[in-house]
Structures are given as structure tokens and as C-alpha cells.
Scaffold this active site. Structure first.
Site, PDB file in Angstrom:
ATOM      1  CB  CYS A  54      39.243 -29.074  23.281  1.00  0.00           C
ATOM      2  SG  CYS A  54      38.620 -28.224  21.860  1.00  0.00           S
ATOM      3  CG  ASP A  86      41.082 -29.575  13.881  1.00  0.00           C
ATOM      4  OD1 ASP A  86      41.941 -28.711  14.108  1.00  0.00           O
ATOM      5  OD2 ASP A  86      41.354 -30.686  13.415  1.00  0.00           O
ATOM      6  CB  CYS A 127      41.889 -29.287  20.439  1.00  0.00           C
ATOM      7  SG  CYS A 127      40.826 -29.341  18.980  1.00  0.00           S
ATOM      8  CG  ASP A 128      40.900 -32.728  16.548  1.00  0.00           C
ATOM      9  OD1 ASP A 128      40.396 -33.045  17.636  1.00  0.00           O
ATOM     10  OD2 ASP A 128      40.225 -32.584  15.517  1.00  0.00           O
ATOM     11  CD  GLU A 451      40.074 -32.357  10.600  1.00  0.00           C
ATOM     12  OE1 GLU A 451      39.024 -31.890  11.082  1.00  0.00           O
ATOM     13  OE2 GLU A 451      40.877 -33.018  11.264  1.00  0.00           O
ATOM     14  CB  SER A 477      36.329 -33.980  10.808  1.00  0.00           C
ATOM     15  OG  SER A 477      35.943 -34.185  12.147  1.00  0.00           O
TER      16      SER A 477
END
Length: 575
Positions: A54, A86, A127-128, A451, A477
Site C-alpha cells: 500500500c 493493518d 493504508c487504512d 481489528e 477490518s
């Protein structure tokens, strides 16, 4: 574009006047010309690292952003911040660092911008947590700001079908159940992630990328194309030019991020079946603007927004397919047809959202993007729940769950942490119809609000994803499927009712009515509370996670760690 008067910009403290000669010496040392020194200094912030695909392309994309800034008479200054990915952190102690990294990203970008007196920012994230973290910093600083997503990964191909990393997580469950050989698992893991880019389904990264366009901080269509596409360079260059246009017009992040634009963003999450994590990140972004936009506000919008974009994990398609169908602008055009968009919101182009949507010629393809008049379901893919188990609310993704399966009743099976639950799932020591409770995983109690993808994916892999429910004060997630309720508040560590549940308590979840309850009387709960021994001790008694646990606030407010814009006594840009 015009050349700029710097007399009111932050960088005047670094570059203007005789007293700044030592500062200018440092800038000359890096090859800047006199002209470049006296132009606005623009931070180009990336979350580049070698942790995961990512982030790996962000460094290259930053170069095109810098070219755009230079072309518009700005001087770009590239810097990096951390990111915790993650997919790599999942299923072990590393996941405790994930949500805390959102705050660290916002804090470090703020400190870098303040310390070097940069006048504007283009932020690249992949990324997240890095997406909301970067947007939070922009709104906190209230500088002219443009966000750009690093792009999604291409889908892998396995046995003639598209696959994502979600399939690999679920294959672990199939392997444990004896339905998939080690050889086949190894073949799948080798092909599931074939390029740079973030996870391809409508998981948290792509959800927040869609948010970046819907909220107005990213250029229209910039979030859609995969990371490896050459056209990303064109969007990078355009983003560099765009931030200089915003600087010239003095359009700042809080002119763009308003209550109305947050509502637009929540609409887009709902209609695409996006990640439940948006229920955490939208309140956190709002907090930086001094706005109260809590989990319940997000869920109210989810409740009356149709779900009409067929994306994984609840649906069939990935980010690349959405891009090829016209992207998030076509989605918002459909929302507008139903009267569900605020069109007067400002965007990073300097034009309103309505003006941007007027320029979109493409229509819903009926495959990836269904017409809003013929949605997949009439309400959003994510639902808020409240009741005596979660007085401050909870959240569940129902995209892909048939209406008749959106009510679940069963006995509680309580676990004190995710590891215990995962072990029980692996050993199949649970029963069909159970409501699995995983507590002590909230922001403060975890610490870090992990998560639970390893556990939920193992359940799906065993074919039990729809036969049990799962409730936690932690998170799920964006790739999670099944009846999985997260963000239960107050969390167990703060003495929330989830701390008082016992094995066998009858739990009722109703995603249609929006309720989450346990069949335990108020008197019995009071008796249990009197016996409660307080929060479980963790091994994090020093360091960053200890610090995070001391500062972090309620989940429904976004799990933030400072008072926000409501308490600020100055705005960085006006210092």
C-alpha cells in the site's frame, strides 16, 4: 498562476528578512535557488515505507506532485511520516499499534508543518489509518490542502477468478477446517497480491479514499485508478497545481470539511458498503474542525441511504472495477439524483461539488454501480445499533447479508481477548447460534482497539460466518463479512455493559430496528457491576501505547486524543 506575496504566509518566518539569513543558508545547502526560497513552501507529506504494497509507490508519486507545485510557482518540500499497515499487523500484538498510528500520523505531520513553517500541504497516503490521519492533520492545521490516495492493488487471479488478500485470510480458515491443502494455500498466497497498492475491495483504505473525494479534499476521480497506473502521475501533478490554486484563493481545509461535506462522505460510505471504520474516522476528522459529528450522526445517514455499489467484501467487485465504471463521481451523481448530496460544498478544485458533478457525463453501468432507483438494498451497507449492551452505540456492516439474516438471537460466549476467541474458533469449541463476545479490546482497554479479521475470516473459512454473531468493543477490518458488531461503547475497560456479560446471557441483535440488547435486568446488571473488579491489566505500562491509552476518548466520538478545534486558541495559518 501568479507569483505570491509571502507577507502573511507562515514561511515568512523562515525565508524573509535579514534575520533569516541562517535559515536561508540551510535552504541553499539543499540546492534551492534564491527564487525558490522566496516562493511559498509546500509540504509534500507521504507515508512511504517498505512495510507493505500500500505504501511502496508513494515515494514515486510524490515526485509528480512536486512537479505540479513547481509548475505553479511553489517550492515543494517532501517529508515522510509513519504508517502501520493493518494487513501485516493483523492477528497479533502489532494490531494494537494500528489505530494509535492514526494519531501519530496526524501529530507528526502537524509537527513537521509547524516546525518548518510550510504554507500548504499535499498529503499522500496508502493504508487504512494513514488516510484519516493525513486528513486530520490537514483540518487541524487548516492550511490549503489536497489529499491524494496512493491507489489500490490489482486483483490477483486464482483458478480463473479475481482474488484479494481477504480470500487468503478466509483460506486460512478453510485450511484449518481441512477443506484446503497446504499446497493450495501456498499457491493462493503467492498470487493474491500482484502489485503495489492498497487492498482492492471496499475495505478501509478504499472506503477512506472514496471519503477523500466525497469530502472534497481530493481531486475528483483521483482516488480510483490502481497504484501502478501511469495516470496516477497526472493526478499527482494536478494535485500539486491544485494546492497552489487553493493557496492563491486562500481556500483552507475547514472551508472544504464542513458538516455538509461530512454528510456527503457518510453517504458515499453507506452506498458503497464501505468499512465500519468510517464510523470512527469521520467523527475524528470532524473533531479537528470543531464539529460534533458522532457515530450516531454517521449511522443516521447510513440508515436512509440506499446501498447500490456492488463491491467486496459484501459484493463482487474491487476498486479497479469501480474505477473502470466511472468511479466515485458517478456514484455521487446517482446520490444527487435521489436528492442525497449537498451540492454547495467546496472542493479541492476551488469549485463546488455541484459544479464538479455537472461535468460528469458517465452514468451507472448497472453492474458495479447500480442506479440509485434500483439499489441492492434500500438502506446503507452499515448500520448503527444501540441498547443496554451498547448505550453509546455500536456498528455493524450488513452489506451482503440478506434481510432475513439481519436479526440474530443467541447465547453469549464470552472471551476476554481476541487470542482466546481465535483459539476457540480454531478448535471449533463454539456452537452454531452462539453470540461470540470479545471484550477488553477497546481503544483504552486493548490498548489500541484491534481489528478482528483473523477471527472473522477463520469463521467464514469454516463456513460459519453466517451461523454465529460476533460482538466486540474493538474493531473489524473493512474486509470482515458476517454479522460482526464492533465499536461497542462504553468499552469494557471503562465499565461498559460489555464488561458485565456472562456466558449464556441471551443476546439479541436487530440490524433492522438498530438494537443490541442482552436479556439481563437492570437489577442484575447493578449487582454484577458491584462485583466487577475493574479493567483487565495489560502489559503496556510504558511507551506509546500506554500514552495512547491515557489520552484516548470515547469510541463514538472517534477515539481522539486531544481537545480538537473547539478548544484551540490560534489557527496555524494565521500565526
Amino acid at each position: 498562476m501568479t507569483k505570491f506575496d509571502k507577507s502573511k504566509l507562515p514561511s515568512r518566518y523562515v525565508t524573509e528578512g535579514p534575520s533569516k539569513a541562517p535559515h536561508r543558508s540551510f535552504l541553499y545547502a539543499m540546492g534551492l535557488t534564491e527564487e525558490e526560497i522566496h516562493q511559498p513552501l509546500v509540504g509534500v507529506a507521504t507515508c512511504w515505507n517498505e512495510a507493505a504494497p500500500c505504501n511502496i509507490a508513494l515515494n514515486r508519486q510524490a515526485q509528480s506532485v512536486k512537479a505540479g507545485v513547481k509548475a505553479a510557482y511553489g517550492t515543494p518540500r517532501e517529508f515522510t511520516t509513519i504508517t502501520v499497515t493493518d494487513g501485516i499487523a493483523m492477528g497479533h500484538e502489532g494490531m494494537r499499534s494500528s489505530l494509535a498510528s492514526r494519531e501519530a500520523i496526524a501529530d507528526t505531520v502537524e509537527l513537521s508543518m509547524r516546525g518548518h513553517a510550510y504554507d500548504a500541504i499535499v498529503g499522500l497516503a496508502g493504508c487504512d489509518k494513514s488516510l484519516p490521519g493525513m486528513m486530520m492533520a490537514m483540518v487541524r492545521l487548516n492550511t490549503p490542502s489536497v489529499f491524494i490516495y496512493g491507489g489500490s492493488i490489482l486483483p490477483g487471479r486464482y483458478q480463473g477468478r479475481d482474488v484479494t488478500v481477504q480470500d487468503v485470510f478466509e483460506a486460512v480458515g478453510q485450511h484449518q477446517a481441512g477443506n484446503l491443502s497446504t499446497c493450495e494455500l501456498e499457491k493462493l498466497e503467492a498470487v493474491a497480491c500482484p502489485s503495489a497498492g492498497a487492498c482492492g475491495g471496499q475495505f478501509t483504505a478504499n472506503t477512506m479514499a472514496c471519503v477523500s473525494e466525497a469530502i472534497g479534499l481530493a481531486l475528483p476521480n483521483s482516488s480510483g485508478m490502481p497504484a501502478v497506473y501511469e495516470s496516477r502521475d497526472q493526478y499527482g501533478e494536478a494535485s500539486g497545481r491544485a494546492v497552489m490554486n487553493l493557496l492563491e484563493k486562500n481556500i483552507r481545509a475547514r472551508d472544504i470539511v464542513t458538516r455538509k461535506s461530512l454528510e456527503n462522505a457518510a453517504r458515499v460510505v453507506a452506498c458503497t458498503g464501505g468499512s465500519t471504520n468510517a464510523g470512527l474516522h469521520l467523527p475524528a476528522i470532524a473533531h479537528e474542525a470543531g464539529l460534533e459529528f458522532f457515530l450516531e450522526d454517521v449511522c443516521d445517514i447510513f440508515k436512509d441511504t440506499p446501498y447500490f455499489v456492488d463491491l467486496k467484501p459484501g459484493g463482487q467487485y474491487v476498486a479497479k472495477d469501480l474505477y473502470e465504471a466511472g468511479g466515485i463521481m458517478v456514484v455521487m451523481k446517482e446520490l444527487r439524483k435521489a436528492g442525497l448530496m449537498h451540492e454547495d460544498c467546496m472542493t479541492a478544485t476551488g469549485r463546488s461539488m455541484g459544479e464538479e458533478l455537472d461535468m460528469i457525463e458517465r452514468e451507472a453501468d448497472g453492474k458495479v454501480i447500480h442506479p440509485v432507483s434500483a439499489p441492492l438494498t434500500k438502506t446503507g451497507g452499515v448500520v448503527g445499533l444501540k441498547g443496554n449492551l451498547a448505550p453509546e452505540g455500536a456498528i455493524v456492516k450488513v452489506a451482503g447479508i440478506a434481510t432475513q439474516h439481519q436479526i440474530f438471537k443467541g447465547p453469549a460466549r464470552v472471551f476476554e481477548c481476541e487470542e482466546d476467541a481465535f483459539e476457540a474458533v480454531q478448535a471449533r469449541s463454539y456452537s452454531e447460534g452462539d453470540v461470540i463476545i470479545i471484550r477488553n479490546e477497546g481503544p483504552a482497554g486493548g490498548p489500541g482497539m484491534r481489528e478482528m479479521l483473523s477471527t472473522t475470516a477463520a469463521l467464514s473459512g469454516q463456513g460459519m460466518g453466517k451461523k454465529v454473531a460476533l460482538i466486540t468493543d474493538g474493531r473489524f477490518s473493512g474486509a470482515t463479512r458476517g454479522f460482526c458488531v464492533g465499536h461497542v461503547g462504553p468499552e469494557a475497560a471503562l465499565g461498559g455493559p460489555i464488561a458485565l456479560v456472562e456466558d449464556g446471557d441471551e443476546i439479541t441483535l436487530d440490524a433492522i430496528a438498530g438494537t443490541i440488547s442482552m436479556d439481563v435486568s437492570d437489577d442484575e446488571l447493578a449487582a454484577r457491576r458491584a462485583k466487577w473488579k475493574g479493567p483487565r491489566k495489560t502489559m503496556y505500562s510504558s511507551g506509546a501505547l500506554w500514552k495512547y491509552a491515557q489520552l484516548v476518548g470515547a469510541t463514538y466520538k472517534g477515539a481522539v486524543t486531544h481537545p480538537g478545534a473547539e478548544a484551540e486558541s490560534h489557527v496555524y495559518m494565521d500565526i
